[in-house]
Design an enzyme around this catalytic site. Structure first.
Site, PDB file in Angstrom:
ATOM      1  N   ASN A   7       2.310  16.533  -0.984  1.00  0.00           N
ATOM      2  CA  ASN A   7       1.734  15.609  -0.019  1.00  0.00           C
ATOM      3  C   ASN A   7       2.437  15.835   1.315  1.00  0.00           C
ATOM      4  OD1 ASN A   7       0.799  13.435   1.410  1.00  0.00           O
ATOM      5  ND2 ASN A   7       1.481  11.871  -0.037  1.00  0.00           N
ATOM      6  N   ARG A  89      -2.608  16.815  -1.583  1.00  0.00           N
ATOM      7  CA  ARG A  89      -3.273  15.624  -1.070  1.00  0.00           C
ATOM      8  C   ARG A  89      -3.802  15.963   0.323  1.00  0.00           C
ATOM      9  NH1 ARG A  89      -0.819   9.611  -0.026  1.00  0.00           N
ATOM     10  NH2 ARG A  89      -2.810   8.700   0.540  1.00  0.00           N
ATOM     11  N   HIS A 178      -7.476   6.050   0.948  1.00  0.00           N
ATOM     12  CA  HIS A 178      -6.809   5.604  -0.293  1.00  0.00           C
ATOM     13  C   HIS A 178      -7.674   5.886  -1.512  1.00  0.00           C
ATOM     14  CE1 HIS A 178      -4.573   2.258   2.145  1.00  0.00           C
ATOM     15  NE2 HIS A 178      -3.795   3.312   2.011  1.00  0.00           N
ATOM     16  N   ARG A 239      -1.198  -2.035  11.660  1.00  0.00           N
ATOM     17  CA  ARG A 239      -2.588  -1.872  12.129  1.00  0.00           C
ATOM     18  C   ARG A 239      -3.305  -3.220  12.141  1.00  0.00           C
ATOM     19  NH1 ARG A 239      -3.930   2.894   7.943  1.00  0.00           N
ATOM     20  NH2 ARG A 239      -1.711   2.915   7.545  1.00  0.00           N
ATOM     21  N   GLU A 383      -0.728   7.956  -7.101  1.00  0.00           N
ATOM     22  CA  GLU A 383      -1.619   8.909  -6.443  1.00  0.00           C
ATOM     23  C   GLU A 383      -1.294  10.345  -6.848  1.00  0.00           C
ATOM     24  OE1 GLU A 383      -0.773   6.661  -2.842  1.00  0.00           O
ATOM     25  OE2 GLU A 383      -2.864   6.931  -2.284  1.00  0.00           O
TER      26      GLU A 383
END
Ligand code: AMP
Length: 399
Positions: A7, A89, A178, A239, A383
């Protein structure tokens, strides 16, 4: 069979080497501050080791990581041929990739066309893939996309009501992110309940530093809260999530900011941290709230309210709800947030058992109260394992 999952971030490279026969992590770690000063690798086998090493770029970082994997004391393999495949990823598959794929040079060229869609992540993702092509040319490379699980969202939910040619010309639409996490926990939830995924209406809540909700019907995603970029939707660590888009030019004019500066304000200086000036970490917000900080109390209420609103909307979109799943840092650990969300949903007969909710962490758990009509689960996300499973499946199908 051993699978390496990579990743790559803008200045980091996370890695995990799996033995897939036992679904076990052999070694893992992260190379940090790539391209900067004082770069280092945090490596973990039986114990944690910090290695200070110069890492001018992703290729150099990967080279060091591969050496570590083969190290007699710190590693788990003797030579690179013991890595059967690498899973990467990748942030964005745009409309070209609706599922994980075996990568080749042509696909990497296609990915280069999506850099504009993820200017921070895509160059790093591509850098990681190219480094593997050059250092392990005979090992299959698989790409798993954060957007792929959301490719099934129908046009009525993925299009914005802008002039249609903007979609045709620039592919402006909802992509969602996601995806590996939502897909993984949806699959695990169905297995945990012993019910076919294809028979369930499910809402998955990935609540972490970045947060998103997905509505999953019969195993397919039909809507998600993140949009063209990971900015849309819930209140997040830094955010702002949903707001009136007219605020963007208004702030630009008032504060004499360029579009890029407003973008940075909404992505990095908003959310839990920007609103309170305290922290992007929910634990700090919870603590400040307990100490009587009004802004911390307010942003927590906004965070919960936005989630509850999405659950209501997605229950309507799904035409009912069988299962709700909590995952990621906040979803897995913050029992107070889970309780506050579910309390506001008691009118929908969503109820959790307080003892179960306050119980074990980091473990798949059924939180459902005896009189709840909806199953509520805590499923830790993974993940990397999700990417490793896709890689395993693709490599074995190929053989
Ligand atoms: P993630 O992005 O999934 O790694 O989640 C990171 C976020 O999870 C952190 O920023 C924290 O806000 C939150 N988190 C982790 N542990 C806890 C906890 N015990 N209680 C509340 N929030 C937590």
């Amino acid at each position: 069979m051993n699978i390496l999952v990579i990743n790559s971030g803008s200045s980091s490279l996370k890695y995990k080497l799996f033995n897939m026969d036992e679904e076990k992590v052999l070694v893992s770690g992260v190379a940090e501050r790539i391209g900067g000063e004082h770069s280092f690798i945090k490596h973990e086998n039986h114990e944690k080791t910090i290695i200070n090493v110069n890492l001018p770029n992703h290729k150099a970082a990967l080279k060091e990581v591969l050496n570590l994997l083969m190290d007699a004391k710190l590693g788990a393999i003797k030579n690179l041929s013991e890595i059967d495949a690498v899973g990467h990823r990748i942030l964005h598959g745009q409309e070209a990739f609706s599922e994980s794929v075996i990568l080749d040079q042509e696909k990497v060229e296609t990915l280069k066309g999506f850099i504009e869609m993820g200017p921070l992540h895509m160059p790093a993702n591509i850098g990681g893939i190219e480094a593997c092509f050059s250092l392990m040319p005979d090992t299959p490379q698989i790409g798993a996309f954060d957007t792929a699980f959301h490719a099934t969202i129908p046009a009525k939910a993925h299009l914005y009501a802008l002039p249609y040619e903007l979609y045709e010309k620039y592919k402006i639409r909802r992509y969602g992110f996601h995806g590996t996490s939502h897909k993984f926990v949806a699959n695990r939830a169905a297995k945990f309940l012993g019910r076919p995924l294809e028979s369930l209406k499910m809402i998955t809540l990935h609540l972490g530093n970045g947060s998103s909700v997905a509505a999953v019907e019969d195993g397919k995603c039909i809507d998600t809260s993140m949009g063209f970029t990971p900015l849309e939707g819930l209140v997040m660590g830094t955010r702002c999530g949903d707001m009136d888009p007219a605020i963007v030019p208004f702030i630009g004019k008032k504060l004499n900011m360029t579009p890029d500066e407003v973008d940075e304000l909404m992505n990095k200086k908003s959310g839990l941290k920007g609103f309170t000036g305290i922290s992007n970490d929910m634990r700090d917000i919870q603590q400040a709230k307990e100490e009587g900080n009004k802004l911390a109390q307010l942003v927590y209420e906004m965070f919960i309210y936005r989630i509850v609103k999405y659950i209501g909307a997605y229950t309507a979109a799904l035409g009912g709800l069988d299962v709700m799943v909590f995952t990621a840092g906040i979803g897995e650990n913050d029992f107070e947030a889970r309780k506050d969300i579910c309390e506001k949903l008691s009118f929908m007969d969503i109820k959790i058992d307080e003892k179960l909710n306050n119980g074990l962490r980091g473990k798949e758990t059924r939180l459902t109260a005896a009189d709840s009509k909806v199953e509520v689960l805590l499923i830790p996300t993974n993940e990397e394992l999700s990417i490793a499973l896709d890689t395993y499946r693709l490599v074995n199908n190929k053989k």
